[in-house]
Motif scaffolding. Structure first.
Motif, PDB file in Angstrom:
ATOM      1  N   LEU A  43       0.820  -1.208   0.000  1.00  0.00           N
ATOM      2  CA  LEU A  43       0.000   0.000   0.000  1.00  0.00           C
ATOM      3  C   LEU A  43       0.854   1.259   0.000  1.00  0.00           C
ATOM      4  O   LEU A  43       2.035   1.227   0.361  1.00  0.00           O
ATOM      5  CB  LEU A  43      -0.924   0.000   1.220  1.00  0.00           C
ATOM      6  CG  LEU A  43      -1.865  -1.203   1.332  1.00  0.00           C
ATOM      7  CD1 LEU A  43      -2.558  -1.213   2.678  1.00  0.00           C
ATOM      8  CD2 LEU A  43      -2.876  -1.189   0.204  1.00  0.00           C
ATOM      9  N   SER A  44       0.244   2.373  -0.366  1.00  0.00           N
ATOM     10  CA  SER A  44       0.957   3.639  -0.488  1.00  0.00           C
ATOM     11  C   SER A  44       1.430   4.205   0.847  1.00  0.00           C
ATOM     12  O   SER A  44       2.290   5.074   0.874  1.00  0.00           O
ATOM     13  CB  SER A  44       0.088   4.668  -1.205  1.00  0.00           C
ATOM     14  OG  SER A  44      -1.088   4.910  -0.470  1.00  0.00           O
ATOM     15  N   ASP A  45       0.908   3.721   1.955  1.00  0.00           N
ATOM     16  CA  ASP A  45       1.340   4.221   3.267  1.00  0.00           C
ATOM     17  C   ASP A  45       2.456   3.355   3.858  1.00  0.00           C
ATOM     18  O   ASP A  45       2.636   3.298   5.067  1.00  0.00           O
ATOM     19  CB  ASP A  45       0.154   4.315   4.230  1.00  0.00           C
ATOM     20  CG  ASP A  45      -0.548   2.979   4.423  1.00  0.00           C
ATOM     21  OD1 ASP A  45      -0.112   1.965   3.841  1.00  0.00           O
ATOM     22  OD2 ASP A  45      -1.540   2.952   5.168  1.00  0.00           O
ATOM     23  N   ASN A  46       3.225   2.692   2.986  1.00  0.00           N
ATOM     24  CA  ASN A  46       4.357   1.839   3.364  1.00  0.00           C
ATOM     25  C   ASN A  46       3.949   0.638   4.202  1.00  0.00           C
ATOM     26  O   ASN A  46       4.746   0.082   4.946  1.00  0.00           O
ATOM     27  CB  ASN A  46       5.446   2.633   4.092  1.00  0.00           C
ATOM     28  CG  ASN A  46       6.148   3.590   3.172  1.00  0.00           C
ATOM     29  OD1 ASN A  46       6.333   3.300   2.001  1.00  0.00           O
ATOM     30  ND2 ASN A  46       6.506   4.745   3.687  1.00  0.00           N
ATOM     31  N   LYS A  47       2.710   0.223   4.103  1.00  0.00           N
ATOM     32  CA  LYS A  47       2.236  -0.970   4.789  1.00  0.00           C
ATOM     33  C   LYS A  47       2.017  -2.071   3.762  1.00  0.00           C
ATOM     34  O   LYS A  47       1.846  -1.804   2.581  1.00  0.00           O
ATOM     35  CB  LYS A  47       0.922  -0.692   5.519  1.00  0.00           C
ATOM     36  CG  LYS A  47       1.062   0.246   6.691  1.00  0.00           C
ATOM     37  CD  LYS A  47      -0.264   0.434   7.382  1.00  0.00           C
ATOM     38  CE  LYS A  47      -0.124   1.415   8.533  1.00  0.00           C
ATOM     39  NZ  LYS A  47      -1.414   1.711   9.149  1.00  0.00           N
ATOM     40  N   SER A  48       2.008  -3.289   4.244  1.00  0.00           N
ATOM     41  CA  SER A  48       1.672  -4.402   3.363  1.00  0.00           C
ATOM     42  C   SER A  48       0.672  -5.296   4.083  1.00  0.00           C
ATOM     43  O   SER A  48       0.629  -5.347   5.312  1.00  0.00           O
ATOM     44  CB  SER A  48       2.915  -5.187   2.961  1.00  0.00           C
ATOM     45  OG  SER A  48       3.506  -5.781   4.087  1.00  0.00           O
ATOM     46  N   LEU A  49      -0.137  -5.964   3.307  1.00  0.00           N
ATOM     47  CA  LEU A  49      -1.160  -6.867   3.840  1.00  0.00           C
ATOM     48  C   LEU A  49      -0.983  -8.233   3.201  1.00  0.00           C
ATOM     49  O   LEU A  49      -0.696  -8.336   2.013  1.00  0.00           O
ATOM     50  CB  LEU A  49      -2.560  -6.361   3.501  1.00  0.00           C
ATOM     51  CG  LEU A  49      -2.982  -4.991   4.017  1.00  0.00           C
ATOM     52  CD1 LEU A  49      -4.304  -4.582   3.374  1.00  0.00           C
ATOM     53  CD2 LEU A  49      -3.138  -5.042   5.524  1.00  0.00           C
ATOM     54  N   MET A  50      -1.177  -9.278   3.996  1.00  0.00           N
ATOM     55  CA  MET A  50      -1.230 -10.632   3.461  1.00  0.00           C
ATOM     56  C   MET A  50      -2.700 -11.034   3.482  1.00  0.00           C
ATOM     57  O   MET A  50      -3.336 -11.052   4.540  1.00  0.00           O
ATOM     58  CB  MET A  50      -0.401 -11.594   4.308  1.00  0.00           C
ATOM     59  CG  MET A  50       1.091 -11.346   4.228  1.00  0.00           C
ATOM     60  SD  MET A  50       1.780 -11.606   2.597  1.00  0.00           S
ATOM     61  CE  MET A  50       1.787 -13.372   2.498  1.00  0.00           C
ATOM     62  N   ILE A  51      -3.237 -11.324   2.309  1.00  0.00           N
ATOM     63  CA  ILE A  51      -4.662 -11.623   2.160  1.00  0.00           C
ATOM     64  C   ILE A  51      -4.854 -13.103   1.860  1.00  0.00           C
ATOM     65  O   ILE A  51      -4.129 -13.685   1.067  1.00  0.00           O
ATOM     66  CB  ILE A  51      -5.277 -10.756   1.033  1.00  0.00           C
ATOM     67  CG1 ILE A  51      -5.072  -9.272   1.332  1.00  0.00           C
ATOM     68  CG2 ILE A  51      -6.730 -11.090   0.799  1.00  0.00           C
ATOM     69  CD1 ILE A  51      -5.756  -8.763   2.578  1.00  0.00           C
ATOM     70  N   LYS A  52      -5.888 -13.687   2.481  1.00  0.00           N
ATOM     71  CA  LYS A  52      -6.210 -15.114   2.312  1.00  0.00           C
ATOM     72  C   LYS A  52      -6.952 -15.364   1.005  1.00  0.00           C
ATOM     73  O   LYS A  52      -8.122 -15.730   1.007  1.00  0.00           O
ATOM     74  CB  LYS A  52      -7.091 -15.591   3.466  1.00  0.00           C
ATOM     75  CG  LYS A  52      -6.381 -15.965   4.708  1.00  0.00           C
ATOM     76  CD  LYS A  52      -7.384 -16.580   5.666  1.00  0.00           C
ATOM     77  CE  LYS A  52      -6.720 -17.096   6.901  1.00  0.00           C
ATOM     78  NZ  LYS A  52      -7.673 -17.658   7.843  1.00  0.00           N
ATOM     79  N   LYS A  53      -6.285 -15.129  -0.081  1.00  0.00           N
ATOM     80  CA  LYS A  53      -6.845 -15.417  -1.400  1.00  0.00           C
ATOM     81  C   LYS A  53      -5.692 -15.794  -2.313  1.00  0.00           C
ATOM     82  O   LYS A  53      -4.570 -15.339  -2.124  1.00  0.00           O
ATOM     83  CB  LYS A  53      -7.528 -14.183  -1.991  1.00  0.00           C
ATOM     84  CG  LYS A  53      -8.957 -14.027  -1.628  1.00  0.00           C
ATOM     85  CD  LYS A  53      -9.638 -13.016  -2.503  1.00  0.00           C
ATOM     86  CE  LYS A  53     -11.117 -13.001  -2.176  1.00  0.00           C
ATOM     87  NZ  LYS A  53     -11.850 -12.069  -2.976  1.00  0.00           N
ATOM     88  N   SER A  54      -6.015 -16.571  -3.311  1.00  0.00           N
ATOM     89  CA  SER A  54      -4.998 -16.837  -4.324  1.00  0.00           C
ATOM     90  C   SER A  54      -4.870 -15.593  -5.200  1.00  0.00           C
ATOM     91  O   SER A  54      -5.740 -14.715  -5.208  1.00  0.00           O
ATOM     92  CB  SER A  54      -5.405 -18.043  -5.183  1.00  0.00           C
ATOM     93  OG  SER A  54      -6.491 -17.701  -6.030  1.00  0.00           O
ATOM     94  N   PHE A  55      -3.795 -15.518  -5.916  1.00  0.00           N
ATOM     95  CA  PHE A  55      -3.551 -14.385  -6.810  1.00  0.00           C
ATOM     96  C   PHE A  55      -4.690 -14.246  -7.819  1.00  0.00           C
ATOM     97  O   PHE A  55      -5.230 -13.166  -8.016  1.00  0.00           O
ATOM     98  CB  PHE A  55      -2.206 -14.588  -7.527  1.00  0.00           C
ATOM     99  CG  PHE A  55      -1.791 -13.447  -8.402  1.00  0.00           C
ATOM    100  CD1 PHE A  55      -1.359 -12.259  -7.838  1.00  0.00           C
ATOM    101  CD2 PHE A  55      -1.814 -13.566  -9.778  1.00  0.00           C
ATOM    102  CE1 PHE A  55      -0.963 -11.202  -8.639  1.00  0.00           C
ATOM    103  CE2 PHE A  55      -1.416 -12.522 -10.584  1.00  0.00           C
ATOM    104  CZ  PHE A  55      -0.989 -11.334 -10.016  1.00  0.00           C
ATOM    105  N   LYS A  56      -5.077 -15.357  -8.405  1.00  0.00           N
ATOM    106  CA  LYS A  56      -6.147 -15.352  -9.403  1.00  0.00           C
ATOM    107  C   LYS A  56      -7.469 -14.865  -8.804  1.00  0.00           C
ATOM    108  O   LYS A  56      -8.176 -14.057  -9.412  1.00  0.00           O
ATOM    109  CB  LYS A  56      -6.314 -16.756  -9.988  1.00  0.00           C
ATOM    110  CG  LYS A  56      -7.334 -16.842 -11.095  1.00  0.00           C
ATOM    111  CD  LYS A  56      -7.428 -18.245 -11.645  1.00  0.00           C
ATOM    112  CE  LYS A  56      -8.486 -18.317 -12.717  1.00  0.00           C
ATOM    113  NZ  LYS A  56      -8.654 -19.647 -13.259  1.00  0.00           N
TER     114      LYS A  56
END
Length: 126
Positions: A43-56
């Motif tokens: 994200l633009s606020d220098n944060k990152s998220l790990m999301i429970k979804k496949s890339f597709k």
């Protein structure tokens, strides 16, 4: 670029790896990267998220939710998507995209097979 922005709610809600629902503003996304089981969203606020979804699944969510009202582009079909909302420079000869996010520059390589799609995409959003 302004043709691609309408007055609509530009938010998605996703479950992170801790089981919490997080609110993600699509225009704040810099890029989405495939990991083994999840996707990592920078994200633009220098944060990152790990999301429970496949890339597709994540790409399909964005496509279904925002139709043509987004600037996400796959620099690599199976691994990475960048948000061209932040585009500052495109070097066709080096196959590189530069994104300037609040004064910080990010560089991404564009896969050879994606170059024609990127050129077409950029010509359509001008």
């Amino acid at each position: 670029l302004k043709n691609n922005f309408f007055n609509m709610n530009r938010v998605i809600f996703e479950e992170n790896v801790r089981g919490q629902t997080v609110k993600i503003y699509i225009d704040n996304i810099i890029n989405i990267v495939a990991t083994s089981k999840y996707v990592k969203i920078i994200l633009s606020d220098n944060k990152s998220l790990m999301i429970k979804k496949s890339f597709k699944e994540m790409i399909e969510t964005i496509e279904n939710r925002f139709k043509n009202n987004h600037l996400m582009f796959a620099t690599n079909i199976r691994k990475e998507v960048v948000n061209l909302y932040w585009l500052s420079k495109f070097e066709k000869s080096n196959k590189k995209i530069y994104l300037n996010v609040i004064g910080e520059e990010y560089k991404f390589d564009v896969a050879r097979r994606q170059m024609p799609s990127l050129i077409k995409f950029l010509s359509e959003v001008e």
